[in-house]
Structure formats: C-alpha cells, structure tokens
Design an enzyme around this catalytic site. Structure first.
Site, short mmCIF file in Angstrom:
data_model
loop_
_atom_site.label_atom_id
_atom_site.label_comp_id
_atom_site.label_asym_id
_atom_site.label_seq_id
_atom_site.Cartn_x
_atom_site.Cartn_y
_atom_site.Cartn_z
N ASP A 220 0.85 -1.18 0.00
CA ASP A 220 0.00 0.00 0.00
C ASP A 220 0.90 1.24 0.00
OD1 ASP A 220 -2.20 -1.72 0.35
OD2 ASP A 220 -1.99 -1.64 2.52
N ASP A 259 -2.14 -3.01 -4.43
CA ASP A 259 -3.02 -3.48 -3.37
C ASP A 259 -3.87 -2.30 -2.93
OD1 ASP A 259 -4.21 -5.20 -1.58
OD2 ASP A 259 -2.57 -5.16 -0.15
N ASP A 263 -4.08 1.65 4.29
CA ASP A 263 -4.75 0.72 5.20
C ASP A 263 -4.39 1.01 6.65
OD1 ASP A 263 -5.89 -0.51 3.05
OD2 ASP A 263 -4.72 -2.37 3.20
N ARG A 316 -14.10 -0.23 -0.86
CA ARG A 316 -13.37 -0.06 0.39
C ARG A 316 -13.06 1.41 0.68
NH1 ARG A 316 -8.79 -4.89 -0.01
NH2 ARG A 316 -10.21 -6.59 -0.51
#
Length: 442
Positions: A220, A259, A263, A316
C-alpha cells in the site's frame, strides 16, 4: 532566523539487506511557503480519534539537529535512522522513488529478478491450460518469484519511527513506488505529500482465488499497523501514471500490481485522516484486514475520517472491521464510466458512523450499492446527501438488496469533531481544500 536544517546524504545498498548511511550537516536551506507553521503543526484539540487519550504532535518539538530535508529514498531512511525515536521533522523535497538505486535514480523490475524469473516464463509455467486450476503455483519459478519479491520489498517498505512529522515541501512533494510503514510506533504526522503508484513487480497468480482466479499483489502507499496517535492530513493517494484500468490481462484477469492505497490494521488505534484525496483506485482502504484478527483489533481501530475526497474508487472507502469509525463530511464522487463496487463495507463487528457526507453519482446509479454488507454488524448513517438530496442510505440499501439487510445503530456517538459542515457545501469545501499542496488553505 530559520532553524538550521540538517541535510542527510546517504549511501545505501538497495539490492541487499544491509545498508550504510552517513549523515552530514549542511547549512540552512530556504523555507518554502509551507514553512515552520505547517511543519510544526500539531493535531488540533478534539479533531478526531487521534486527539483522544493524549495528543498527536509528531515531531513538533524537534531540535535543529533533528530537522532534515531529503530528496531520495536513501536520505529518507538515513534521516529516520539518525533521529530514531527523538522528535523529528523530515521534509520531502521533490520526488522520492522507492524503486531506486543508491543515488535515487529509478530502477525497473528487472533489477530485482532472481533465479531466472521473468514474467514470460512465469506465464508459460502457470498458464491454467498447463498448470491447471486446482492448486496455487509451486516449483522453481514460483520460488524465483518469491525471492524476487523479497528483494523488492527490502527497497519498497520504509519504516517510519515514533515522534515523526513527515511533511512535503511546497506543492509538489511526491513519493512514488514506496510503501510507508507506520508500524508498531506512536505519535506520527504525515502531511502534504502525493503518494503514487506503489506497485508490485511480482504479483502471484492464484487460480483458486474466486471462480476465475486472480492476481494478488503486495504494498500500500501508506500502512498504519499496530500504531497509535497518527494524523494523516492533506495528502493525495493514487496509482499515478499506472492505473489499474491500463494494465494488461493475463489468464483472463487484470494483472493487478496494486493493493490498497492506505490501510489501517492490526490493532492500530487513535487515527485521524483529514483533508486527503484518494482517487482512481480499486481496493482503497481497509480498517481492519481480517475477520480473524479480533484478538488484536477489538477495542482498537478507532479512526476518524473527515473532509476527504474519494474520487473514482471502486470499493473499500473504507471497508471496516471491529473499529469505532467516524466518517463525516467526506465527499464521494463517481464519474460516469468509472468502475464501482461499493463505498462503505460493513465488516465483522464494525461500529461505523457515516454521517453528513456527500455523494455525486451518475444517472442510473444504484444507490443501494453505496453500502455493502459483509458481516452481521450495525451502523449509523444519517444526514447523507446523494446528488444534492438527503438520502437514507440504510433504507435504500435494504430496499435494493433485500437479501442483505442492515440494521441501524452503531452503539456509540462520536464527540471528537471540531466542526460539522452541511453536506451540501462539502463538495465545494473538499474540492477546494483537500489534497497535497493545500495545507495553507485549511
């Protein structure tokens, strides 16, 4: 007089596990218009979860010898190593490349290849017509892929220590291809940086992933892992010049080299995410990355998201597990033709409050898909506006997806909000003030 700056020159071995860094003091450098006020800024009182149980000050108390200006990956790592956990301000000037040699010059994926790995050989070996679809790849070429990936990870992953303010200089500070790891530390501020294209040179093909198989990648742009008191403010996150939509397809699936964008996982806690732009991406943000992580995540993952722009992201935004997440005054924009799955993912034991947000969606868009139920959890979702009209997101979802009924009531009421703007003005405010290069407009 401005504080004397310390500039780090570093000699680093990108291709190995060991690195040697030499820090050298240089005369003061001229400040940009994003100067001392931005660099020593602390999180305002009451501004989200990162303002709870103490304060988030980053490197605001840095002494002159712990102020650094860096322009490549080696210098960035050397600055972190030199200061350790002492309060520090690390200023990003220009563009820092994660995939680079010791001088900061970008390098390609071939520089990491080990054991005879090439993508062409990998594709030939694990073509479903040759390998089949019942087992994940194994054997010499998979071993070579793993070894190559390990070498890239040593370059791409950059660990951020405690008591750090990492801040961009001016309006064009950029980090490309690096994954900033805020891992098991505390008191970190990240501001005014464009994060782009943290790509995996060596995705793994998994024919057992879903009905058709999938390419799975690592990295990420930014990860908050097991850390507390983190403020992420006025940054821009994207895939840069390599959007997923432009990537080739192999074995009928997109060759996925990205990805997430950002996060927050594994017991991370007390995080405020404000005035950022997250755009043009698929798997955008996880808050909690596993249904099986309850032992570390229950009672943690307290995160505030406010005044962020999520533009043309597929899913997301965020997907939430376990945490008490307050998402208010964010702007979600989906343009015509952009891939879209859902915005808020309601996951295991999540306690999401999504209020006072604005959505712009194209004609014919199914508003029931703004929410996605993954697990049996309740949420609060009031005073949200879709295309300028107040919309009950839970009622719309339950009417449109009757097999996945959501229940109302997150079980808690947010109090850590400095100001709540009316959703009708949020698109204008966020459009003008969110993202890297706009900290002075706050």
């Amino acid at each position: 007089m401005p504080a004397r700056m310390r500039h780090v020159r570093a000699i680093a071995v990108v291709m190995g596990c060991a690195s040697l860094a030499l820090a050298v003091s240089l005369p003061a450098q001229a400040s940009s218009h994003h100067g001392k006020g931005t660099e020593r800024a602390v999180l305002p009182s009451g501004d989200g979860w990162a303002a709870a149980e103490g304060s988030t000050t980053g490197g605001a108390k840095a002494t002159p010898e712990h102020i650094y200006t860096v322009s490549n990956r080696a210098e960035l790592i050397a600055a972190f190593e030199d200061a350790g956990d002492a309060p520090k301000i690390v200023r990003i000037a220009g563009t820092v490349h994660g995939n680079s040699d010791a001088a900061g010059t970008p390098i390609g994926c071939e520089a990491y290849q080990q054991g005879g790995y090439t993508l062409e050989k990998y594709l030939a070996a694990y073509d479903p017509a040759v390998w089949g679809t019942d087992e994940v790849p194994s054997g010499p070429l998979e071993d070579a892929r793993v070894a190559s990936a390990k070498l890239q990870a040593a370059a791409v992953n950059v660990n951020v220590p405690s008591n750090t303010t990492l801040v961009g200089v001016g309006k064009d500070a950029t980090i490309i291809g690096a994954s900033l790891q805020v891992k098991n530390v505390s008191n970190v501020i990240v501001r005014n940086i464009s994060f782009e294209d943290t790509y995996d040179c060596f995705p793994q093909w998994d024919p057992t992933d879903g009905d058709q198989g999938a390419w799975n990648s690592e990295y990420d742009n930014l990860v908050v892992y097991g850390s507390s008191h983190v403020w992420v403010d006025h940054n821009t996150f994207s895939d840069g010049d390599r959007p997923d939509a432009d990537q080739p397809h192999y074995f009928g699936q997109v060759y996925q080299q990205h990805d997430g964008l950002f996060d927050i996982v594994r017991g991370a806690d007390l995080v405020t995410v404000s005035w950022n732009v997250l755009k043009d991406h698929d798997k955008t943000m996880l808050i909690g990355n596993s249904d099986g992580a309850g032992a570390s995540d229950r009672g943690k993952l307290r995160v505030t998201l406010h005044h962020n722009l999520f533009k043309d992201v597929k899913e997301r935004a965020p997907r939430v597990r376990f945490g008490q997440v307050d998402s208010y005054n964010n702007y979600f924009a989906a343009t015509k033709g952009a891939a879209y799955g859902y915005t808020y993912g309601i996951g295991a034991e999540s306690h999401l409050v999504a209020e006072h947000n604005a959505f712009t969606v194209p004609a014919g868009f199914d508003k029931a898909t703004i929410l996605k139920k993954w697990s049996e959890s309740s949420l609060t979702a009031g005073n949200n506006y879709v295309n300028g009209r107040k919309t009950d997101l839970i009622a719309v979802h339950n009417a449109g997806v009757p097999a996945e009924q959501l229940t109302e009531g997150a079980g808690w009421t947010p109090t850590l909000r400095t100001k709540v703007d009316h959703p009708l003005v949020v698109p204008l405010l966020v459009g003008l003030k969110a993202g890297a290069g706009k900290t002075s407009a706050r």
